[in-house]
Design a protein around this motif. Structure first.
Motif, PDB file in Angstrom:
ATOM      1  N   TRP A 126       0.841  -1.192   0.000  1.00  0.00           N
ATOM      2  CA  TRP A 126       0.000   0.000   0.000  1.00  0.00           C
ATOM      3  C   TRP A 126       0.880   1.247   0.000  1.00  0.00           C
ATOM      4  O   TRP A 126       1.802   1.383   0.797  1.00  0.00           O
ATOM      5  CB  TRP A 126      -0.870  -0.022   1.260  1.00  0.00           C
ATOM      6  N   GLY A 127       0.664   2.137  -0.935  1.00  0.00           N
ATOM      7  CA  GLY A 127       1.481   3.336  -1.029  1.00  0.00           C
ATOM      8  C   GLY A 127       2.636   3.189  -2.005  1.00  0.00           C
ATOM      9  O   GLY A 127       3.425   4.118  -2.187  1.00  0.00           O
ATOM     10  N   GLY A 128       2.774   2.015  -2.630  1.00  0.00           N
ATOM     11  CA  GLY A 128       3.800   1.819  -3.647  1.00  0.00           C
ATOM     12  C   GLY A 128       5.177   1.458  -3.120  1.00  0.00           C
ATOM     13  O   GLY A 128       6.163   1.482  -3.865  1.00  0.00           O
ATOM     14  N   LYS A 129       5.281   1.107  -1.846  1.00  0.00           N
ATOM     15  CA  LYS A 129       6.578   0.759  -1.277  1.00  0.00           C
ATOM     16  C   LYS A 129       6.979  -0.655  -1.674  1.00  0.00           C
ATOM     17  O   LYS A 129       6.228  -1.611  -1.482  1.00  0.00           O
ATOM     18  CB  LYS A 129       6.531   0.875   0.245  1.00  0.00           C
ATOM     19  N   LYS A 130       8.194  -0.803  -2.219  1.00  0.00           N
ATOM     20  CA  LYS A 130       8.662  -2.111  -2.646  1.00  0.00           C
ATOM     21  C   LYS A 130       8.980  -2.987  -1.436  1.00  0.00           C
ATOM     22  O   LYS A 130       9.559  -2.522  -0.454  1.00  0.00           O
ATOM     23  CB  LYS A 130       9.905  -1.989  -3.527  1.00  0.00           C
ATOM     24  N   ILE A 131       8.576  -4.244  -1.534  1.00  0.00           N
ATOM     25  CA  ILE A 131       8.792  -5.192  -0.445  1.00  0.00           C
ATOM     26  C   ILE A 131      10.108  -5.930  -0.682  1.00  0.00           C
ATOM     27  O   ILE A 131      10.319  -6.545  -1.731  1.00  0.00           O
ATOM     28  CB  ILE A 131       7.623  -6.182  -0.348  1.00  0.00           C
ATOM     29  N   ALA A 132      10.980  -5.863   0.313  1.00  0.00           N
ATOM     30  CA  ALA A 132      12.302  -6.480   0.190  1.00  0.00           C
ATOM     31  C   ALA A 132      12.215  -7.995   0.228  1.00  0.00           C
ATOM     32  O   ALA A 132      11.260  -8.576   0.751  1.00  0.00           O
ATOM     33  CB  ALA A 132      13.203  -5.979   1.325  1.00  0.00           C
ATOM     34  N   ALA A 133      13.225  -8.626  -0.342  1.00  0.00           N
ATOM     35  CA  ALA A 133      13.297 -10.089  -0.314  1.00  0.00           C
ATOM     36  C   ALA A 133      13.409 -10.567   1.131  1.00  0.00           C
ATOM     37  O   ALA A 133      14.049  -9.928   1.970  1.00  0.00           O
ATOM     38  CB  ALA A 133      14.486 -10.565  -1.133  1.00  0.00           C
ATOM     39  N   GLY A 134      12.768 -11.696   1.424  1.00  0.00           N
ATOM     40  CA  GLY A 134      12.830 -12.241   2.776  1.00  0.00           C
ATOM     41  C   GLY A 134      11.651 -13.133   3.075  1.00  0.00           C
ATOM     42  O   GLY A 134      10.756 -13.324   2.248  1.00  0.00           O
ATOM     43  N   THR A 135      11.643 -13.683   4.270  1.00  0.00           N
ATOM     44  CA  THR A 135      10.547 -14.524   4.752  1.00  0.00           C
ATOM     45  C   THR A 135       9.771 -13.747   5.809  1.00  0.00           C
ATOM     46  O   THR A 135      10.357 -13.247   6.779  1.00  0.00           O
ATOM     47  CB  THR A 135      11.083 -15.831   5.348  1.00  0.00           C
ATOM     48  N   TYR A 136       8.469 -13.662   5.623  1.00  0.00           N
ATOM     49  CA  TYR A 136       7.634 -12.815   6.465  1.00  0.00           C
ATOM     50  C   TYR A 136       6.628 -13.672   7.248  1.00  0.00           C
ATOM     51  O   TYR A 136       5.895 -14.472   6.674  1.00  0.00           O
ATOM     52  CB  TYR A 136       6.886 -11.794   5.611  1.00  0.00           C
ATOM     53  N   ASP A 137       6.629 -13.471   8.550  1.00  0.00           N
ATOM     54  CA  ASP A 137       5.650 -14.110   9.435  1.00  0.00           C
ATOM     55  C   ASP A 137       4.504 -13.112   9.608  1.00  0.00           C
ATOM     56  O   ASP A 137       4.673 -12.064  10.247  1.00  0.00           O
ATOM     57  CB  ASP A 137       6.310 -14.427  10.780  1.00  0.00           C
ATOM     58  N   VAL A 138       3.327 -13.434   9.058  1.00  0.00           N
ATOM     59  CA  VAL A 138       2.231 -12.462   8.978  1.00  0.00           C
ATOM     60  C   VAL A 138       1.035 -12.917   9.813  1.00  0.00           C
ATOM     61  O   VAL A 138       0.608 -14.070   9.740  1.00  0.00           O
ATOM     62  CB  VAL A 138       1.788 -12.265   7.512  1.00  0.00           C
ATOM     63  N   TRP A 139       0.515 -11.984  10.596  1.00  0.00           N
ATOM     64  CA  TRP A 139      -0.690 -12.199  11.406  1.00  0.00           C
ATOM     65  C   TRP A 139      -1.741 -11.207  10.927  1.00  0.00           C
ATOM     66  O   TRP A 139      -1.487 -10.009  10.887  1.00  0.00           O
ATOM     67  CB  TRP A 139      -0.391 -11.960  12.887  1.00  0.00           C
ATOM     68  N   TYR A 140      -2.942 -11.698  10.613  1.00  0.00           N
ATOM     69  CA  TYR A 140      -3.958 -10.814  10.030  1.00  0.00           C
ATOM     70  C   TYR A 140      -5.359 -11.373  10.245  1.00  0.00           C
ATOM     71  O   TYR A 140      -5.544 -12.364  10.977  1.00  0.00           O
ATOM     72  CB  TYR A 140      -3.677 -10.578   8.549  1.00  0.00           C
ATOM     73  N   GLU A 141      -6.346 -10.734   9.642  1.00  0.00           N
ATOM     74  CA  GLU A 141      -7.747 -11.142   9.773  1.00  0.00           C
ATOM     75  C   GLU A 141      -8.271 -11.681   8.442  1.00  0.00           C
ATOM     76  O   GLU A 141      -7.804 -11.289   7.374  1.00  0.00           O
ATOM     77  CB  GLU A 141      -8.620  -9.962  10.197  1.00  0.00           C
TER      78      GLU A 141
END
Length: 551
Positions: free
Chosen positions: A297-312
């Motif tokens: 959101w906002g156009g920010k590039k997501i860096a390479a990596g492994t992401y632990d995500v908590w959401y709804e």
């Protein structure tokens, strides 16, 4: 001659319609449904609101923030209140109550509280100038040392606002029952004396810089509600839900992504997803490769990596929003509009109203469907929809009649060859034994064929425990006659004379038209208000039936 029976009939029908419409309106507004408008323009806010349908009835745009000028604390405009947004919301009967934020800056908050009278009067004057409906005070990161000053600010603000302007105060959730730190900055009981809503920000259980965990776990929310209800009347207390999640990766702890972004990332990266039953939230492990060109959101590039995500997700929202009904709260607020996936709004009303199905909010047959579902007469589909515009099948109709009559399904036999092994075999066989249904042919029931309106009328008539005769030469419908509907006209007339059916505005009944599930629910609701031929699975003797003469 004046037909007094008909006059009475139309008065009854008018009252039924009035009650139905009133019920629908009251149900739709049973809870306050607030959303925050943040980080956009009037154009984007209007576009986002267009997607919400009738699910939102209060908006809080980002118009005010704290400031310090030459050592003097006060309030300034984040952006000027826009008459275009305000008038657009008022046209939909949606109040506009902008929020006042300190952006987590405790120094600015304290400076404003020091000059609280000046700040309160400035805000009240702005509300009057821009025809706003009230204010939402979102002052965060204060503590127990600020507690009394904050209450005093709210008291002064209430005194300066006209009585018809609403005042919402945002408070830290306090499932920990503590009087120190951020939670200690809010005197729930004292604040509730001066405001219309106490909005508990029941999110950020796990936060930026903290350890991995849910943004808004179920126990966290409910414990916060239980604490709030000790000090705040339930008709003032509101809970919050997040339209964002948080992620943890190397060097980043608890940064936020919108739910919209998370779902898109999950799809783009073939992420591993699962549901956390303990916390009632969605989880994902997202892997972004070095060559992937993915933005948030906002156009920010997501860096390479492994992401632990908590959401709804839909399951977690539904589970948590049931707390509204359980604790009879005033309503719910969401942070922030535009961060959610579009599918949210097709289900949101059902969640906050506690509806048995997600696709019946606001439809004409809503009250009938809810009533029958609560009593176990009708059921929906595995995806929690009812599909009211789908056609009703002959098997589904038989099931409804059995449940209305309290008849136990008996699958020990199948007179109709096409019922063997069918999911409704027991219901159809039991309904046949009690004379509620018959076959399409001597050996075929045709269970999955859509049922017509006149077929359902015949079935419904067989349930009603009223003996009456009619003049078959006169019918209220232009497309029903003894010549063309000899086998169904008696049933249609019985239902009409007992206020079960009214037909269409053009004076037709549509006997050959297929019946929708919504129409079936409505007719079933009406016939169960009449004397039944079968009660609790037992047939009532003919001598006890209600007898009515010719009309």
């Amino acid at each position: 001659m004046i037909n007094t029976a008909k006059i009475r009939k139309y008065i009854v029908l008018a009252l039924v319609l009035a009650v139905t419409l009133s019920f629908g309106a009251e149900t739709a507004r049973a809870f306050e449904s607030l959303t925050y408008l943040y980080g956009g323009t009037t154009a984007t806010y209007l576009k986002r609101m267009d997607k919400t349908g009738d699910c939102i009835n209060i908006v809080s745009p980002d118009y005010y923030e704290t400031t310090v000028t030459d050592g003097v604390g006060g309030i300034k405009y984040t952006k000027l209140p826009d008459p275009l947004l305000i008038s657009a919301m008022h046209a939909k009967d949606i109040p506009v109550t902008p929020f006042v934020s300190n952006h987590w800056n405790s120094d600015q908050a304290r400076a404003m509280l020091k000059y609280r009278t000046m700040s309160a009067k400035w805000l009240a004057a702005s509300v009057a100038e821009y025809d706003l409906d009230g204010l939402d005070i979102d002052i965060q990161n204060i503590n127990e040392a600020d507690r009394s000053n904050f209450v005093e600010f709210i008291r002064i603000l209430r005194e300066n606002l006209p009585a018809d302007k609403t005042l919402t105060v945002c408070v830290a959730p306090n499932p920990y029952n503590t009087n120190v730190g951020w939670q200690g900055g809010y005197d729930y009981a004292a604040l509730s004396q001066y405001c219309d809503h106490i909005f508990m920000m029941t999110y950020d259980e796990s936060y930026d810089g903290g350890s991995p965990g849910p943004v808004s776990g179920y126990k966290f929310i409910e414990d916060s509600i239980k604490y709030g209800l000790k000090y705040v009347p339930k008709n003032k207390l509101m809970m919050g839900i997040p339209f964002y999640g948080r992620y943890w990766t190397d060097g980043i702890k608890g940064a936020a992504w919108t739910i919209n972004d998370i779902e898109w990332l999950v799809e783009q990266t073939n992420a591993k997803t699962w549901y956390d039953d303990k916390n009632e939230c969605a989880r994902a492990t997202i892997v972004v490769g070095a060559k992937d060109n993915i933005t948030s959101w906002g156009g920010k590039k997501i860096a390479a990596g492994t992401y632990d995500v908590w959401y709804e997700n839909a399951r977690s929202y539904e589970k948590k929003l049931k707390l509204l009904q359980k604790h009879e709260l005033k309503g719910v607020g969401s942070w922030a509009l535009g961060q959610e996936p579009s599918w949210v709004w097709s289900q949101y009303a059902g969640w906050i109203l506690g509806m048995p199905f997600t696709d019946i909010a606001g439809i004409w047959s809503q009250s009938y469907i809810i009533s029958l579902a609560e009593d176990g007469i009708i059921s929906g589909f595995p995806d929690n929809t009812f599909r009211p515009e789908n056609t009703m099948t002959r098997a589904e109709a038989a099931v409804i009649l059995c449940r209305l009559a309290g008849i136990t399904p008996d699958a020990s036999n199948a007179v109709f060859a096409d019922m063997k092994g069918h999911w409704a075999q027991g219901f159809v066989e039991s309904a046949r034994k009690f004379g509620l249904v018959g076959g399409a042919t001597p050996t075929q029931f045709q269970p999955d064929r859509p049922i017509t309106r006149e077929e359902f009328a015949v079935l419904a008539s067989s349930y009603i425990n009223i003996d009456e005769s009619f003049d078959m030469n006169e019918t209220p419908f232009s497309d029903v006659s003894r010549e063309y509907n000899d086998w169904s006209i008696a049933a249609i007339m019985k239902l009409y004379e007992n206020d079960v059916i009214t037909g269409f505005p053009d004076g037709t009944f549509g006997p050959k038209r297929t019946l929708t599930r919504g129409e079936a629910a409505t007719m079933a609701s009406h016939i169960r208000e009449l004397p039944a031929r079968i009660v609790g699975g037992v047939e009532i003797a003919k001598k006890n039936r209600v007898k009515m003469g010719p009309r």
